[in-house]
Enzyme design. Structure first.
Site, PDB file in Angstrom:
ATOM      1  N   TYR A 298       0.554  -1.032  -0.221  1.00 44.93           N
ATOM      2  CA  TYR A 298       0.121   0.261   0.527  1.00 44.93           C
ATOM      3  C   TYR A 298       0.657   1.280   0.052  1.00 44.93           C
ATOM      4  CZ  TYR A 298      -3.546  -3.104   1.111  1.00 44.93           C
ATOM      5  OH  TYR A 298      -4.213  -4.570   0.683  1.00 44.93           O
TER       6      TYR A 298
ATOM      7  N   HIS B 137      -9.381   1.148  -5.888  1.00 43.89           N
ATOM      8  CA  HIS B 137      -8.457   0.170  -4.919  1.00 43.89           C
ATOM      9  C   HIS B 137      -7.222   0.976  -4.991  1.00 43.89           C
ATOM     10  CE1 HIS B 137     -11.546  -2.775  -3.386  1.00 43.89           C
ATOM     11  NE2 HIS B 137     -12.053  -2.310  -4.717  1.00 43.89           N
TER      12      HIS B 137
HETATM   13  O1  CA2 Z   1      -6.074  -2.111  -2.102  1.00 47.40           O
HETATM   14  C1  CA2 Z   1      -7.225  -1.267  -2.348  1.00 47.40           C
HETATM   15  O2  CA2 Z   1      -7.312  -0.614  -2.056  1.00 47.40           O
HETATM   16  C2  CA2 Z   1      -8.111  -2.755  -0.954  1.00 47.40           C
HETATM   17  O3  CA2 Z   1      -9.589  -2.288  -1.216  1.00 47.40           O
HETATM   18  C3  CA2 Z   1      -7.604  -2.579   0.288  1.00 47.40           C
HETATM   19  C4  CA2 Z   1      -8.573  -3.622   0.916  1.00 47.40           C
HETATM   20  C5  CA2 Z   1      -7.709  -4.284   0.909  1.00 47.40           C
HETATM   21  O4  CA2 Z   1      -8.752  -5.274   1.729  1.00 47.40           O
HETATM   22  C6  CA2 Z   1      -8.768  -4.412  -0.561  1.00 47.40           C
HETATM   23  O5  CA2 Z   1      -8.693  -5.857  -1.230  1.00 47.40           O
HETATM   24  C7  CA2 Z   1      -8.050  -3.937  -1.356  1.00 47.40           C
HETATM   25  C8  CA2 Z   1      -7.422  -3.264   2.984  1.00 47.40           C
HETATM   26  C9  CA2 Z   1      -7.064  -2.073   3.090  1.00 47.40           C
HETATM   27  C10 CA2 Z   1      -5.885  -2.613   4.260  1.00 47.40           C
HETATM   28  O6  CA2 Z   1      -5.060  -0.998   4.317  1.00 47.40           O
HETATM   29  C11 CA2 Z   1      -4.223  -1.266   4.665  1.00 47.40           C
HETATM   30  C12 CA2 Z   1      -2.914  -0.425   4.669  1.00 47.40           C
HETATM   31  C13 CA2 Z   1      -2.161  -0.649   5.122  1.00 47.40           C
HETATM   32  C14 CA2 Z   1      -1.726  -0.946   5.907  1.00 47.40           C
HETATM   33  C15 CA2 Z   1      -2.616  -1.998   6.771  1.00 47.40           C
HETATM   34  C16 CA2 Z   1      -3.858  -1.929   5.653  1.00 47.40           C
END
Ligand code: CA2
Length: 151
Positions: A31, A106
């Site tokens: 991310y 996303h």
């Molecule tokens: O890729 C994306 O933006 C998602 O929406 C992010 C979600 C995931 O469940 C989707 O499948 C795709 C997860 C967000 C978690 O974000 C974090 C960011 C930093 C550290 C840990 C988690």
């Protein structure tokens, strides 16, 4: 006589779902290492003529409330529903019930990840989806809404 064009400030709301408050703090390999608050500052500098609101919640009901609120007052919504994208009929129903166009964002490429992320329950009721382009996906979404004004 020339046509008068009234330019109102475009009102866009960014809604981020569960765990996106951890951006920049965990899993930088997926991310990135920038917090959303810092990125939001950059967005506001890049788009000073846009009225940009930001909501983040880890709770499904609060995301639905945010959609209801923005859905009848704002010109467009950028929604990263996080994990709820893959599970929530209630979020899909909320998007279908509002009048503002919603663009799904996303950060990661959900199609290159685990199979359970390959399907989004909300895509079909969104105007379109921006996937896998990192945080830049939000800027691209804003540009889409700007383009709609002059289209
Ligand atoms: O890729 C994306 O933006 C998602 O929406 C992010 C979600 C995931 O469940 C989707 O499948 C795709 C997860 C967000 C978690 O974000 C974090 C960011 C930093 C550290 C840990 C988690």
């Amino acid at each position: 006589m020339g046509k008068l064009v009234y330019l109102n400030m475009l009102k866009i709301t960014i809604i981020n779902g569960p765990n996106l408050n951890l951006l920049g703090k965990r899993e930088p390999e997926i991310y990135g290492s920038l917090s959303f608050e810092k990125y939001l500052q950059q967005l506001r500098e890049r788009f000073p003529h846009i009225d940009l609101q930001y909501v983040q919640s880890n709770e499904e009901g609060k995301l639905i409330d945010a959609l209801h609120e923005a859905g009848f007052t704002r010109d467009g919504i950028l929604l990263n529903a996080g994990g709820y994208s893959h599970t929530s009929v209630a979020l899909r129903d909320a998007i279908a019930s509002i009048s503002a166009p919603v663009v799904e964002v996303h950060i990661s490429n959900i199609f290159a990840r685990e199979p359970f992320r390959h399907h989004s329950l909300i895509s079909a009721v969104c105007k379109g989806s921006i996937v896998g382009l990192g945080l830049e996906g939000y800027a691209l979404g804003i540009m889409y809404f700007i383009g709609q004004v002059s289209a």
